[in-house]
Design an enzyme around this catalytic site. Structure first.
Site, PDB file in Angstrom:
ATOM      1  N   LYS A 106      53.280  41.769  44.303  1.00 19.10           N
ATOM      2  CA  LYS A 106      52.663  40.450  44.100  1.00 19.10           C
ATOM      3  C   LYS A 106      53.124  39.535  45.206  1.00 19.10           C
ATOM      4  CE  LYS A 106      50.003  38.608  40.885  1.00 19.10           C
ATOM      5  NZ  LYS A 106      49.144  39.412  39.978  1.00 19.10           N
ATOM      6  N   GLY A 218      41.549  28.485  29.956  1.00 21.24           N
ATOM      7  CA  GLY A 218      41.453  28.732  31.399  1.00 21.24           C
ATOM      8  C   GLY A 218      39.998  28.919  31.782  1.00 21.24           C
ATOM      9  N   GLY A 220      39.101  29.409  35.265  1.00 20.06           N
ATOM     10  CA  GLY A 220      39.058  29.860  36.659  1.00 20.06           C
ATOM     11  C   GLY A 220      38.147  31.071  36.756  1.00 20.06           C
ATOM     12  N   ASN A 221      38.405  31.926  37.736  1.00 18.37           N
ATOM     13  CA  ASN A 221      37.534  33.086  37.916  1.00 18.37           C
ATOM     14  C   ASN A 221      37.492  33.951  36.663  1.00 18.37           C
ATOM     15  OD1 ASN A 221      35.919  34.976  39.452  1.00 18.37           O
ATOM     16  ND2 ASN A 221      37.734  36.273  39.434  1.00 18.37           N
ATOM     17  N   GLY A 223      38.580  33.179  33.310  1.00 16.01           N
ATOM     18  CA  GLY A 223      38.119  32.521  32.086  1.00 16.01           C
ATOM     19  C   GLY A 223      36.631  32.213  32.111  1.00 16.01           C
TER      20      GLY A 223
HETATM   21  N1  GLU Z   1      45.529  39.530  40.814  1.00 20.36           N
HETATM   22  C1  GLU Z   1      44.912  40.517  39.980  1.00 20.36           C
HETATM   23  C2  GLU Z   1      45.849  40.982  38.888  1.00 20.36           C
HETATM   24  O1  GLU Z   1      46.800  40.308  38.533  1.00 20.36           O
HETATM   25  C3  GLU Z   1      44.308  41.649  40.782  1.00 20.36           C
HETATM   26  C4  GLU Z   1      45.259  42.364  41.675  1.00 20.36           C
HETATM   27  C5  GLU Z   1      44.574  43.312  42.655  1.00 20.36           C
HETATM   28  O2  GLU Z   1      43.384  43.463  42.612  1.00 20.36           O
HETATM   29  O3  GLU Z   1      45.324  43.877  43.452  1.00 20.36           O
HETATM   30  O4  GLU Z   1      45.664  42.014  38.313  1.00 20.36           O
END
Ligand code: GLU
Length: 416
Positions: A106, A218, A220-221, A223
């Protein structure tokens, strides 16, 4: 006593509980409790007023035993290294439970995108990539969007990476716009995967989704697509929805297109015609069939879990429920679809995006969704069956499935 709301302490406590059930080898347990690698860096950005502001950036590669590490980049004023560590750990369990050949990572930047211009966001995104370019890559670590990051930011980051390496390599980052090698269906994928999980959970709890009610925290994308898809796919009535400023409510359900049109006009959900205001706090406690936290971590806590009335909690956010809240919800007999199962649709389609980039051959949205359904349904069944056979709650079951898979890869590599 106050709850410990440090997300990494929570992620470790969740692992500890699963390790005890699994009777996991203590050396393996100790290894899986910590990130394998993490990077801390500064990103100087020339602001529009001519000053230079220094932002703090992170990338945590939690575990890459099962494949290159994978995970989004979050831009948030409250970002901390421990939040990024927790989110990277959850990505590790997410890719494992989804059974895709990737590890977990992350990224994060402490910043407030609401106060930044498009030019400043571009320079910050490019600056982030300049810092991580030396340790991300198709076979190492593949970033993606997360809270407050989107396909345009991925495009700038991809462009910066390709300028550095001197050739095209679209698979280095996912969630890209379609013309740059993005996948059909990637933007709604997290919400779509959540719908498949909700469909499976509804069969288990005996809930008829047609006309069922849902609350979504939420917009965002994740919700907003959850609202659209719940309405379109199942005829679910979305009763309250909220953004960070607060929620809106209509007992008869709100039409997605109307809410979206209002949001585009007003810049926030509040004031949407034919709705009443509701606080984010009250939204979580409303009498609905399905509660969908789709914002950020630590929303269901020891303070409010006892007031949750939903039959199913579908965690589209990462880490929305604290361990104490978890126990309370489970004692109440609420069916929880745990976060790293419920929201795995995003990374599953990110994996499809990487595959398509490698083959230079692109699928249509129907094909993407068909394969996503298969992955999500298989993962859901593995977790549900584990919870039945081991007599554990669904979150512990998801950990048992995921930790077994990661530990096996670690063992096969001879690391522990
Ligand atoms: N940010 C998204 C998650 O938390 C997608 C992560 C990704 O596609 O690598 O699952």
């Amino acid at each position: 006593m106050n709850e410990n709301l440090n997300p990494f302490a929570i992620a470790q406590a969740q692992l500890d509980e699963a390790a005890a059930v699994l009777q996991l080898d203590p050396d393996m347990h100790a290894f899986l409790r910590e990130p394998m690698r993490e990077f801390h860096f500064t990103i100087p950005v020339r602001m529009d007023d001519g000053t230079t502001k220094t932002f703090q950036g992170f990338r945590v590669q939690y575990n890459d035993a099962r494949g290159p590490s994978k995970g989004g980049i979050r831009f948030h004023p409250d970002e901390t290294i421990d939040t990024v560590r927790a989110l990277a750990a959850w990505m590790t369990w997410k890719t494992a439970v989804a059974d895709i050949p990737l590890g977990g990572a992350k990224g994060g930047v402490i910043c407030n995108p609401r106060e930044m211009s498009s030019g400043e966001m571009e320079r910050l995104s490019r600056g982030y990539m300049r810092n991580v370019a030396r340790f991300v890559g198709l076979t190492q670590d593949v970033p993606a969007p997360d809270v407050n990051t989107n396909p345009q930011l991925m495009a700038w980051m991809l462009d910066e990476y390709e300028l550095i390496i001197g050739h095209r390599e679209p698979g280095v980052i996912t969630g890209k716009p379609l013309p740059l090698g993005g996948s059909a269906g990637r933007t709604p994928a997290t919400a779509m995967g959540g719908m498949f999980a909700i469909r499976e959970a509804a069969k288990i709890v005996g809930l008829n989704l047609q006309g069922a009610t849902a609350a979504i925290q939420g917009f965002g994308n994740v919700g907003s697509f959850a609202h659209k898809l719940a309405q379109e796919l199942f005829g679910i009535k979305v009763v309250p929805v909220s953004d960070e400023f607060g929620g809106i409510y209509n007992a008869h359900g709100m039409n997605y297109a109307d809410v979206k049109a209002h949001l585009q006009r007003a810049g926030k959900l509040g004031g949407c015609p034919n709705t009443e205001p509701v606080s984010n706090k009250d939204l979580l406690e409303m009498d609905v069939d399905i509660l969908i936290p789709a914002a950020i971590e630590n929303q269901l806590t020891a303070q409010n879990a006892d007031h949750v009335k939903a039959k199913v909690v579908a965690e589209l956010a990462n880490g929305p429920t604290t361990p104490e809240a978890d126990n309370i919800l489970n004692d109440k007999g609420i069916y929880i679809i745990p976060d790293f199962l419920c929201n795995a649709g995003g990374v599953i389609v990110s994996y499809f995006e990487m595959v398509q980039n490698s083959y230079q051959f692109y699928w249509d949205e129907a094909m993407v969704n068909e394969r996503l359904d298969l992955n999500m349904t298989t993962a859901f069944k593995a977790v549900h069956d584990m919870s039945v056979t081991q007599k554990v709650d669904t979150r512990v079951a998801a950990y048992l499935v995921a930790v077994n898979r990661v530990a096996e890869a670690v063992r096969l590599r001879g690391w522990v």
